[in-house]
Design a protein around this motif. Structure first.
Motif, PDB file in Angstrom:
ATOM      1  N   TYR A 147      -7.642  -6.133  10.470  1.00  0.00           N
ATOM      2  CA  TYR A 147      -6.878  -6.090   9.224  1.00  0.00           C
ATOM      3  C   TYR A 147      -5.673  -5.181   9.358  1.00  0.00           C
ATOM      4  O   TYR A 147      -5.577  -4.356  10.252  1.00  0.00           O
ATOM      5  CB  TYR A 147      -7.752  -5.597   8.059  1.00  0.00           C
ATOM      6  N   GLN A 163      -3.400  -2.649   6.747  1.00  0.00           N
ATOM      7  CA  GLN A 163      -3.444  -2.093   5.410  1.00  0.00           C
ATOM      8  C   GLN A 163      -2.034  -1.783   4.943  1.00  0.00           C
ATOM      9  O   GLN A 163      -1.255  -1.151   5.644  1.00  0.00           O
ATOM     10  CB  GLN A 163      -4.274  -0.813   5.391  1.00  0.00           C
ATOM     11  N   GLN A 164      -1.715  -2.308   3.764  1.00  0.00           N
ATOM     12  CA  GLN A 164      -0.426  -1.967   3.154  1.00  0.00           C
ATOM     13  C   GLN A 164      -0.723  -1.536   1.740  1.00  0.00           C
ATOM     14  O   GLN A 164      -1.249  -2.301   0.942  1.00  0.00           O
ATOM     15  CB  GLN A 164       0.517  -3.172   3.163  1.00  0.00           C
ATOM     16  N   GLY A 165      -0.387  -0.274   1.427  1.00  0.00           N
ATOM     17  CA  GLY A 165      -0.803   0.281   0.142  1.00  0.00           C
ATOM     18  C   GLY A 165      -2.319   0.323   0.147  1.00  0.00           C
ATOM     19  O   GLY A 165      -2.931   0.755   1.113  1.00  0.00           O
ATOM     20  N   ASP A 166      -2.935  -0.204  -0.929  1.00  0.00           N
ATOM     21  CA  ASP A 166      -4.399  -0.246  -0.878  1.00  0.00           C
ATOM     22  C   ASP A 166      -4.896  -1.674  -0.710  1.00  0.00           C
ATOM     23  O   ASP A 166      -6.025  -2.000  -1.027  1.00  0.00           O
ATOM     24  CB  ASP A 166      -4.994   0.424  -2.127  1.00  0.00           C
ATOM     25  N   LYS A 167      -4.006  -2.534  -0.192  1.00  0.00           N
ATOM     26  CA  LYS A 167      -4.417  -3.926   0.037  1.00  0.00           C
ATOM     27  C   LYS A 167      -4.659  -4.160   1.519  1.00  0.00           C
ATOM     28  O   LYS A 167      -3.938  -3.648   2.358  1.00  0.00           O
ATOM     29  CB  LYS A 167      -3.315  -4.870  -0.437  1.00  0.00           C
ATOM     30  N   LEU A 168      -5.675  -4.982   1.821  1.00  0.00           N
ATOM     31  CA  LEU A 168      -5.953  -5.339   3.212  1.00  0.00           C
ATOM     32  C   LEU A 168      -5.454  -6.760   3.477  1.00  0.00           C
ATOM     33  O   LEU A 168      -5.681  -7.657   2.679  1.00  0.00           O
ATOM     34  CB  LEU A 168      -7.461  -5.293   3.483  1.00  0.00           C
ATOM     35  N   TYR A 169      -4.772  -6.933   4.589  1.00  0.00           N
ATOM     36  CA  TYR A 169      -4.331  -8.272   4.983  1.00  0.00           C
ATOM     37  C   TYR A 169      -5.037  -8.625   6.277  1.00  0.00           C
ATOM     38  O   TYR A 169      -5.078  -7.822   7.206  1.00  0.00           O
ATOM     39  CB  TYR A 169      -2.817  -8.290   5.205  1.00  0.00           C
ATOM     40  N   GLU A 170      -5.569  -9.866   6.323  1.00  0.00           N
ATOM     41  CA  GLU A 170      -6.184 -10.316   7.578  1.00  0.00           C
ATOM     42  C   GLU A 170      -5.105 -10.444   8.639  1.00  0.00           C
ATOM     43  O   GLU A 170      -4.001 -10.884   8.350  1.00  0.00           O
ATOM     44  CB  GLU A 170      -6.822 -11.695   7.375  1.00  0.00           C
TER      45      GLU A 170
END
Lengths: 326, 255
Positions: B72, B74-81
């Motif tokens: 993953y 992480q950008q900010g508190d979001k996770l991107y696959e």
């Protein structure tokens, strides 16, 4: 231990089990075969044709120019249809196991459709496409870029037969290739992935080469089958071997003689393919077997010498082969 | 730099359907550390190892290698696959050795070793072959360069597998029960190669049943059971003076 080696007893020399049943069976089979062959041969001999006996007609037509031309067309059809079938089949198989649901559904649908309708129907479909679609064109929407051609120019009878046979074959090849891919142990994929290889690379370098061992024998069968199925191109008036013999037979009334001529050639071609298949299997068995399997010639020689059934071919992978015995 | 652990697991969870295989793993592996993991089968140690190079996806918690999240972004508190290409790039920096070797049977020992450098790193053939020969020499198989896997013993195959993993110049090596499929007399040669790697400063996570290796070579020892880390510490301490009852019963059954 050294003593034990030194005192090795002499090698066993036993009288082998006799197999009288085999000799009896061989004689019976030969007698029946001889009777059948003689009956047919005599019948053809007594058949009167413009060349005298039936066999004279067979001899005259077996190297006839039209027949030889027909053979060339048959070979072209077979090769082209198999090339289309294998390439499209591999693509369809890889699509089928793709994680992308759209791609895998397309593959499923293709196989369902093309395997589910008769080849003859498919050849007829392509042959008669011009009835409903006189022109075929492609272009870019909302522009004036447009290219089109008359269906009859694009889809010649030969093209119709090639498409019919090839697209149908692709459906079968897809299943064969998929079986091959599945047969490769999953650990192989994992090991390749762990090295950082992507899906395509894993397929191309690791999985497909190993799948070949499973894919080749049925593909050989398919090719041999295609050689004969190509006679359905008769339906699209393609002048391949079967159509040629039919034309000559209609003109000369030597119907059975020409069927024999065609059969001789089909047998010659399938025999050559069978031998070719054997050597291909040997080549792709590398690294998976302890020794190379015997060539057909070696097998035949061994069979003559021992009068035993030849050992199984390469289908069941690692067998310890008799050729390895000292 | 000393602050970044090579592997950092925080509350890592993994389930196969309803079965919870990992139930909160917290671990840190420092650079140059050799961590051995022991535990009964089904305790989740192999699964955890496979999570580290994303052969398995984790379901909860955070797992990072060399300061970067596994699988993953992480950008900010979001996770991107991560995209496949990024996953592959990260895997190429982590070597893995399997219990069943998984050598490519249609390639010779050398071809096995140079395959990934050639195709993944796009090294020139000359460079890859040169490095491949040196690696095979290092694992003691200089004269087996052109042998196919089925012409090699289990121990030799596993050493080729180690050379194959090293060919990618990994910063971390994962060993999944590397000697469990070997005849007892062949275990030593593989462990010797691993010992050499540890001495050269390779960071290693080793799932193993070889307590002797864990004691001599390991910097730390983790005992897992039921998807959690039961006990962790210096190998000698854990092996000779286990603090938990579960560790004691396990050790008494294997030692």
């Amino acid at each position: 231990m050294a003593d034990a080696v030194a005192q090795r007893p002499e090698a066993i020399k036993a009288v082998p089990v006799r197999h009288p049943g085999r000799w009896v069976a061989a004689v019976v089979v030969l007698a029946i075969a001889a009777a059948i062959v003689y009956t047919i041969a005599a019948a053809i001999q007594s058949d009167l044709t413009s060349f005298g006996s039936g066999w004279a007609a067979v001899g005259h037509y077996v190297f006839h120019r039209l027949i030889l031309q027909g053979i060339v067309v048959t070979l072209e059809l077979t090769v082209l249809a198999m090339v289309i079938g294998i390439i499209l089949g591999v693509i369809l198989a890889v699509m089928r196991i793709s994680p992308n649901p759209v791609v895998s559904s397309v593959s499923w649908f293709y196989v369902w459709f093309f395997r589910g309708t008769p080849v003859l129907v498919q050849i007829f479909f392509w042959f008669n496409l011009n009835l409903i679609l006189p022109h075929i064109g492609i272009g870019i929407p909302f522009t004036s870029i447009w290219w089109q051609v008359s269906t009859n120019t694009l889809i010649t009878p030969f093209m119709a037969a090639t498409l019919g046979l090839g697209l149908n074959e692709a459906a079968y090849m897809a299943e064969i290739v998929r079986a091959g891919i599945i047969s490769v142990e999953h650990g192989q994929t994992e090991a390749a992935q762990a090295l950082g290889m992507d899906r395509l690379l894993v397929m191309q370098r690791i999985v497909l080469p190993q799948a070949m061992r499973v894919i080749i024998p049925p593909t050989g069968n398919e090719t041999i089958s295609m050689l004969k199925t190509s006679s359905l191109a008769f339906a699209a008036s393609v002048t391949e071997l079967f159509t040629r013999q039919q034309q000559i037979a209609t003109a000369t009334y030597a119907v059975l003689e020409l069927l024999i001529v065609a059969s001789i050639w089909y047998l010659v071609m399938t025999s050559i393919l069978t031998v070719g298949q054997y050597y291909l299997e040997r080549r792709f068995g590398r690294g998976t077997q302890r020794g190379l399997p015997m060539t057909p010639f070696q097998r035949f020689r061994r069979m003559l010498v021992t009068f035993h059934a030849p050992p199984p071919a390469t289908q069941e992978a690692p067998v310890v082969l008799p050729s390895e015995h000292r | 730099m000393a602050g970044t652990p090579m592997v950092k697991a925080e509350a890592v969870h993994k389930n196969f359907g309803r079965l919870e295989v990992l139930r909160g793993i917290d671990l840190e592996v420092a650079p140059r550390e050799v961590m051995c993991m022991i535990g009964p089968s089904g305790s989740g140690k192999s699964t955890f190892l496979r999570c580290i190079n994303h052969l398995e996806k984790i379901d909860a918690g955070r797992l990072s290698v060399d300061g970067e999240l596994v699988g993953y972004r992480q950008q900010g508190d979001k996770l991107y696959e991560l995209r496949d290409a990024e996953v592959c790039r990260k895997r190429s920096e982590i070597g893995m050795v399997f219990q069943r070797f998984n050598l490519f049977p249609h390639m010779t020992a050398l071809e096995n070793v140079i395959e990934a450098p050639l195709r993944v790193k796009r090294e020139s053939r000359a460079v890859a072959v040169d490095q491949g020969r040196r690696l095979l020499e290092r694992v003691g198989l200089a004269e087996k360069v052109n042998a196919y896997p089925n012409q090699l013993s289990g121990g030799q195959q596993q050493r080729v597998a180690i050379a194959r993993a090293l060919a990618m110049q990994p910063k971390l090596m994962l060993f999944d029960e590397p000697t469990s499929a070997l005849d007892p007399e062949l275990v030593g040669e593989v462990l010797d190669v691993m010992r050499g790697l540890a001495e050269d400063g390779m960071t290693m996570v080793v799932v193993t049943h070889e307590m002797g290796f864990a004691r001599e070579v390991g910097d730390s020892l983790v005992f897992m059971d039921g998807g959690v880390v039961v006990e962790e510490g210096k190998p000698k301490a854990v092996l000779t003076n286990p603090q938990h009852e579960r560790t004691r019963t396990f050790l008494s059954s294997v030692l």
